[in-house]
Design a protein around this motif. Structure first.
Motif, PDB file in Angstrom:
ATOM      1  N   LEU A  32     -47.397  -0.172  -0.795  1.00 55.57           N
ATOM      2  CA  LEU A  32     -46.296  -1.018  -0.344  1.00 55.57           C
ATOM      3  C   LEU A  32     -46.462  -1.310   1.142  1.00 55.57           C
ATOM      4  O   LEU A  32     -46.639  -0.391   1.945  1.00 55.57           O
ATOM      5  N   THR A  33     -46.371  -2.598   1.500  1.00 49.85           N
ATOM      6  CA  THR A  33     -46.520  -2.993   2.900  1.00 49.85           C
ATOM      7  C   THR A  33     -45.254  -3.671   3.430  1.00 49.85           C
ATOM      8  O   THR A  33     -45.281  -4.292   4.490  1.00 49.85           O
ATOM      9  N   TYR A  34     -44.154  -3.534   2.688  1.00 49.98           N
ATOM     10  CA  TYR A  34     -42.887  -4.150   3.073  1.00 49.98           C
ATOM     11  C   TYR A  34     -41.795  -3.098   3.176  1.00 49.98           C
ATOM     12  O   TYR A  34     -41.910  -2.008   2.599  1.00 49.98           O
ATOM     13  N   GLU A  38     -37.175  -5.511   1.135  1.00 50.69           N
ATOM     14  CA  GLU A  38     -37.952  -6.745   1.111  1.00 50.69           C
ATOM     15  C   GLU A  38     -39.138  -6.661   0.146  1.00 50.69           C
ATOM     16  O   GLU A  38     -40.101  -7.425   0.266  1.00 50.69           O
ATOM     17  N   ILE A  39     -39.082  -5.747  -0.818  1.00 42.38           N
ATOM     18  CA  ILE A  39     -40.185  -5.594  -1.761  1.00 42.38           C
ATOM     19  C   ILE A  39     -40.330  -6.873  -2.584  1.00 42.38           C
ATOM     20  O   ILE A  39     -39.381  -7.303  -3.244  1.00 42.38           O
ATOM     21  N   PRO A  40     -41.503  -7.509  -2.559  1.00 42.03           N
ATOM     22  CA  PRO A  40     -41.686  -8.774  -3.279  1.00 42.03           C
ATOM     23  C   PRO A  40     -41.779  -8.560  -4.792  1.00 42.03           C
ATOM     24  O   PRO A  40     -42.131  -7.474  -5.255  1.00 42.03           O
ATOM     25  N   PRO A  41     -41.483  -9.603  -5.579  1.00 40.67           N
ATOM     26  CA  PRO A  41     -41.499  -9.492  -7.048  1.00 40.67           C
ATOM     27  C   PRO A  41     -42.834  -9.036  -7.605  1.00 40.67           C
ATOM     28  O   PRO A  41     -42.879  -8.317  -8.605  1.00 40.67           O
ATOM     29  N   GLU A  42     -43.936  -9.441  -6.965  1.00 38.69           N
ATOM     30  CA  GLU A  42     -45.245  -9.077  -7.520  1.00 38.69           C
ATOM     31  C   GLU A  42     -45.512  -7.571  -7.420  1.00 38.69           C
ATOM     32  O   GLU A  42     -46.194  -7.003  -8.279  1.00 38.69           O
ATOM     33  N   ILE A  43     -44.965  -6.925  -6.395  1.00 40.01           N
ATOM     34  CA  ILE A  43     -45.116  -5.477  -6.284  1.00 40.01           C
ATOM     35  C   ILE A  43     -44.239  -4.781  -7.322  1.00 40.01           C
ATOM     36  O   ILE A  43     -44.669  -3.832  -8.002  1.00 40.01           O
ATOM     37  N   SER A  58     -44.691   5.768 -12.122  1.00 44.36           N
ATOM     38  CA  SER A  58     -45.226   4.547 -11.537  1.00 44.36           C
ATOM     39  C   SER A  58     -44.323   4.151 -10.386  1.00 44.36           C
ATOM     40  O   SER A  58     -43.113   3.996 -10.562  1.00 44.36           O
ATOM     41  N   GLY A  59     -44.891   4.038  -9.192  1.00 45.05           N
ATOM     42  CA  GLY A  59     -44.055   3.738  -8.035  1.00 45.05           C
ATOM     43  C   GLY A  59     -44.868   3.238  -6.862  1.00 45.05           C
ATOM     44  O   GLY A  59     -46.074   2.988  -6.969  1.00 45.05           O
ATOM     45  N   THR A  60     -44.194   3.094  -5.737  1.00 44.51           N
ATOM     46  CA  THR A  60     -44.834   2.569  -4.534  1.00 44.51           C
ATOM     47  C   THR A  60     -45.146   3.687  -3.549  1.00 44.51           C
ATOM     48  O   THR A  60     -44.533   4.745  -3.569  1.00 44.51           O
ATOM     49  N   LEU A  61     -46.105   3.398  -2.683  1.00 43.58           N
ATOM     50  CA  LEU A  61     -46.517   4.334  -1.638  1.00 43.58           C
ATOM     51  C   LEU A  61     -46.690   3.557  -0.350  1.00 43.58           C
ATOM     52  O   LEU A  61     -47.432   2.582  -0.298  1.00 43.58           O
TER      53      LEU A  61
END
Length: 232
Positions: A32-34, A38-43, A58-61
């Protein structure tokens, strides 16, 4: 094949992830870079694809220190997870994807700094060394960085197979649970700047002496100020 029950506290650490099939051999992590709002739909789609395809988590880092530490704590609590599927873009600041790859390839040094990464904050100060070792022994990294959701879906599917299948140059299948009991524990220090922490016991003792001296000077200053006030 052998499957086991995860630790009762699994997953011990909170985070931005979805929990799926506890007996799945795969976990998915998307860089994740946001900011969270502001997490974009594609992420979000990549994360949902992971859990909908059968991943255990399943998640973001976002960060190459506390973020990775949380992943370590959560995964070693479930021996059924044998693959970490890495997806998403690269973080230009944290170099989180690079840090994950270097952790699997090189491990950490005596200060728990990940070896061979360009990530400046890639220090796993908050987790025991045994957790890091177990994480590297238990898991195989499946690199799907910069790929779309169809590739994430195929990666999870490949990890489920009873017989090895080829996926992006790797032979993947479900080997069953890691043959050691689950490990459980939360982050020990919650240090947000681990690179600024003492590197060994000698440095730690020196830091404690300096802090004690500062406290004595502060107390002396307060006493002096109080005395001057009374004289007036």
């Amino acid at each position: 094949m052998l499957k086991v029950t995860p630790h009762p506290e699994y997953p011990p650490e909170e985070g931005r992830y979805l929990r799926g099939n506890d007996y799945s051999p795969a976990a998915v992590v998307i860089i994740l870079t946001y900011d969270a709002e502001e997490i974009p739909p594609e992420i979000e789609k990549l994360v949902r694809t992971g859990v909908e395809s059968g991943a255990a988590l399943s998640g973001t880092l976002q960060t190459a220190n506390i973020g990775i530490e949380k992943i370590i704590c959560n995964i070693v609590a479930n021996p059924n997870i044998r693959y970490l599927i890495l997806g998403g873009p690269e973080s230009e600041g944290h170099k989180t994807g690079d840090a994950i790859k270097a952790l699997f390839k090189n491990g950490v040094d005596e200060k728990k700094r990940i070896l061979g990464t360009t990530g400046l904050t890639a220090v796993l100060y908050n987790v025991p060394a045994g957790f890091i070792q177990r994480f590297r022994e238990q898991l195989t990294l499946v690199d799907c960085q910069f790929q779309d959701e169809s590739m994430i879906r195929k990666a999870v599917w490949s990890c489920f197979q009873e017989k090895p299948v080829e996926f992006r140059g790797q032979m993947l299948c479900d080997p069953g649970a890691f043959p050691e009991p689950p490990m459980s524990g939360k982050l020990t220090w919650k240090v947000t700047q681990p690179w600024a922490e003492p590197g060994d016991d000698a440095e730690r003792a020196a830091k404690q002496k300096a802090q004690a001296l500062i406290e004595r000077l502060k107390q002396k200053q307060k006493t002096s100020s109080a005395g001057n006030g009374n004289d007036g």
